[in-house]
Write a protein that holds these residues in place. Structure first.
Motif, short mmCIF file in Angstrom:
data_model
loop_
_atom_site.label_atom_id
_atom_site.label_comp_id
_atom_site.label_asym_id
_atom_site.label_seq_id
_atom_site.Cartn_x
_atom_site.Cartn_y
_atom_site.Cartn_z
N PHE A 155 15.69 9.62 -29.94
CA PHE A 155 16.91 10.16 -29.33
C PHE A 155 16.52 11.34 -28.46
CE2 PHE A 155 21.05 11.85 -28.71
CZ PHE A 155 21.98 10.87 -29.08
N VAL A 156 16.93 11.29 -27.20
CA VAL A 156 16.67 12.38 -26.25
C VAL A 156 18.01 13.01 -25.89
CG1 VAL A 156 15.75 13.02 -24.00
CG2 VAL A 156 14.60 11.26 -25.36
N PHE A 157 18.14 14.30 -26.20
CA PHE A 157 19.41 15.01 -26.03
C PHE A 157 19.53 15.62 -24.63
CE2 PHE A 157 18.32 15.01 -30.49
CZ PHE A 157 19.53 14.76 -31.14
N GLN A 158 20.75 16.03 -24.29
CA GLN A 158 20.98 16.72 -23.02
C GLN A 158 20.20 18.02 -22.94
OE1 GLN A 158 25.10 17.33 -21.94
NE2 GLN A 158 25.77 15.58 -23.17
N SER A 159 20.19 18.77 -24.06
CA SER A 159 19.72 20.16 -24.02
C SER A 159 18.34 20.35 -24.65
CB SER A 159 20.73 21.06 -24.74
OG SER A 159 21.00 20.56 -26.05
N TYR A 160 17.52 19.30 -24.64
CA TYR A 160 16.11 19.33 -25.04
C TYR A 160 15.93 19.48 -26.56
CZ TYR A 160 16.55 21.40 -20.35
OH TYR A 160 16.96 21.71 -19.09
N LEU A 217 8.18 26.83 -19.71
CA LEU A 217 8.33 25.55 -19.02
C LEU A 217 9.66 25.50 -18.28
CD1 LEU A 217 7.18 23.19 -21.93
CD2 LEU A 217 5.78 24.06 -20.04
N SER A 218 9.68 24.73 -17.20
CA SER A 218 10.94 24.48 -16.50
C SER A 218 11.80 23.54 -17.33
CB SER A 218 10.66 23.86 -15.13
OG SER A 218 10.20 22.51 -15.30
N GLY A 219 13.07 23.42 -16.93
CA GLY A 219 13.95 22.51 -17.63
C GLY A 219 13.45 21.07 -17.60
N GLY A 220 12.95 20.65 -16.44
CA GLY A 220 12.41 19.29 -16.33
C GLY A 220 11.21 19.08 -17.22
N GLN A 221 10.35 20.09 -17.29
CA GLN A 221 9.18 20.00 -18.18
C GLN A 221 9.60 19.95 -19.64
OE1 GLN A 221 7.15 23.47 -16.61
NE2 GLN A 221 5.59 22.18 -15.65
N SER A 253 21.50 16.00 -17.23
CA SER A 253 22.72 16.75 -16.91
C SER A 253 22.52 18.26 -16.97
CB SER A 253 23.85 16.35 -17.87
OG SER A 253 23.55 16.74 -19.19
N ALA A 254 21.54 18.74 -17.74
CA ALA A 254 21.32 20.18 -17.85
C ALA A 254 20.28 20.69 -16.84
CB ALA A 254 20.85 20.53 -19.26
N LEU A 255 19.83 19.82 -15.94
CA LEU A 255 18.76 20.18 -15.03
C LEU A 255 19.28 20.56 -13.65
CD1 LEU A 255 16.19 17.33 -15.81
CD2 LEU A 255 16.29 19.63 -16.78
N ASP A 256 18.56 21.46 -12.99
CA ASP A 256 18.83 21.73 -11.59
C ASP A 256 18.48 20.49 -10.78
OD1 ASP A 256 19.56 24.35 -12.15
OD2 ASP A 256 17.51 25.11 -11.91
N PRO A 257 19.16 20.28 -9.66
CA PRO A 257 18.96 19.05 -8.88
C PRO A 257 17.51 18.75 -8.54
CG PRO A 257 20.88 20.20 -8.07
CD PRO A 257 20.24 21.11 -9.10
N GLU A 258 16.72 19.79 -8.24
CA GLU A 258 15.34 19.54 -7.82
C GLU A 258 14.45 19.10 -8.98
OE1 GLU A 258 15.69 24.09 -8.37
OE2 GLU A 258 16.91 22.42 -7.65
N LEU A 259 14.93 19.24 -10.22
CA LEU A 259 14.13 18.86 -11.37
C LEU A 259 14.50 17.49 -11.94
CD1 LEU A 259 14.15 22.26 -13.30
CD2 LEU A 259 12.41 21.40 -11.72
N ILE A 260 15.59 16.93 -11.45
CA ILE A 260 16.06 15.66 -11.99
C ILE A 260 15.06 14.54 -11.73
CG2 ILE A 260 17.83 13.86 -11.69
CD1 ILE A 260 19.86 16.12 -11.30
#
Length: 247
Positions: free
Chosen positions: A84-89, A140-144, A168-175
């Motif tokens: 299970f992978v959550f929205q908020s890591y 780490l960044s949100g994407g990482q 959904s919790a990521l900035d557009p450039e990290l999606i």
């Protein structure tokens, strides 16, 4: 591999799921889309028993379960075979990327630390995060961080991975970096059920798209057909609203 039948869920006096049926075949990537409040995340959480359905039957790899009355041992057995992978890591702030990946292997799978670290490093490699194994989430960044969360799920060698709005919790450039990992998993044959607002992913990566609204499945079908010629007016209106938002 997975079949849900007649899933119902209420919160107080509000019925959030109205008897939902859904199936996922082995190797299939199913995108679950719909407006906020349609019941997508609740269905996903019920499928992994993070929420207890009020009614419903699950058939997982041929075994049948009463979703409202499943025993603790049955739930544990299902979770050992799913990720299970959550929205908020949901990463531990005091553990490195590798530590976050190995925690479940050591605690729940009883792996020796050396073996767990070998498995964890391979999982991090698969998501392009091996070089950051010794970094903490704050570094780490949100994407990482989300890629580490995906590696944590992969390390458990699941038969299916549930993704709940993973970008959904990521900035557009990290999606893009997270979607690239998910695309790679799909190409490798991983079975996935993905709640998403990323229509490009649903259109180009998922094998089937399911549209929910008001706690029910309105329409579903092969993704290419679904987006080219949706049958239901409610589906067409939803897709048109998304297109309008992008202008």
């Amino acid at each position: 591999m997975l079949e849900l039948k007649g899933v119902r869920k209420r919160f107080g006096g509000q019925e959030v799921l109205l008897g939902v049926d859904l199936s996922v075949k082995k190797g299939e990537v199913v995108a679950l889309i719909g407006p906020s409040g349609s019941g997508k995340t609740t269905l996903l959480r019920c499928a992994n028993f993070l929420e207890t359905a009020d009614e419903g039957t699950m058939i997982f790899d041929g075994e049948r379960y009463d979703m409202a009355r499943a025993r603790r041992a049955e739930i544990a057995g299902i979770r050992r075979r799913t990720g299970f992978v959550f929205q908020s890591y949901n990463l531990f702030a005091n553990k490195t990327a590798l530590g976050n990946v190995t925690e479940s292997l050591i605690i729940t799978r009883k792996k020796h630390r050396k073996e767990a670290e070998e498995i964890g490093l391979e999982a991090l490699r698969r998501v392009g995060m091996a070089d950051w194994a010794a970094h903490y989430p704050s570094q780490l960044s949100g994407g990482q961080q989300q890629r580490v969360a995906i590696a944590r799920a992969l390390a458990l060698d699941p038969e299916i991975i549930y993704f709940d709005e993973p970008t959904s919790a990521l900035d557009p450039e990290l999606i893009g970096e997270v979607l690239a990992v998910m695309r790679s998993l799909a190409e490798g044959g991983m079975t996935m059920l993905v709640v998403t607002h990323e229509m490009s992913f649903a259109r180009s990566v998922s094998s089937r798209t399911v549209f929910m609204a008001g706690g029910a499945v309105v329409e579903q079908g092969p993704s290419a057909d679904f987006f080219r010629a949706p049958r239901e007016e409610r589906t067409r209106a939803f897709l048109a609203s998304l297109a309008e938002e992008r202008k």
